[in-house]
Design an enzyme around this catalytic site. Sequence first.
Site: not given
Length: 133
Positions: A96, A110
Site C-alpha cells: 500500500d 483497492d
Amino acid sequence: MTWLAFITTALVVVLDLGTKMWRFETTDHHNYGLLFDIPAPTWLIVGVSVAVLMAVFANYGRRMLVEPHTAFAVGLLAGGAIGNGYDRVVFGFVRDWILLFGRSAFNIADVAIGLGIVLLAMSSNPPPSPREP
C-alpha cells in the site's frame, strides 16, 4: 462485452503494479492482513479472493455480455484482486502506498475493488418502474 472486462482487468493490473513499483506518494506500508490490517493467513486471503471472484463471474457472466457497465465493474474487481493477489503470493503482503488523512494506506487495486463493488451494487438494483395513473 467481455472484451471490456478483460481490457479493464489488464489496465488495472498494469496501473496497480506499475504504481507500486514507483510509489508516487510518501508512504510504503506492508499490509499483511485484510481490510484495515485485520490479520489472516495469506492462503486464506488468496483462497477467499479466488472464490469471491469466481462467484462474481458466475453471477454476472451473462450480464457482462450485454451490459458494458457490468463488464467494466467486473473488470475493476478482477484487476484489483489480481493486483493484490500478486503481491500476496510474491511478497507475502500487499504493498500500500497512498496515504489518506495521515493514517489509512491503500493502493490502486483497492480503489478498483471498491469502485467495482459500488458499480455492481448500483447495477443490481434496477430503477423503479413508473406507476401507471
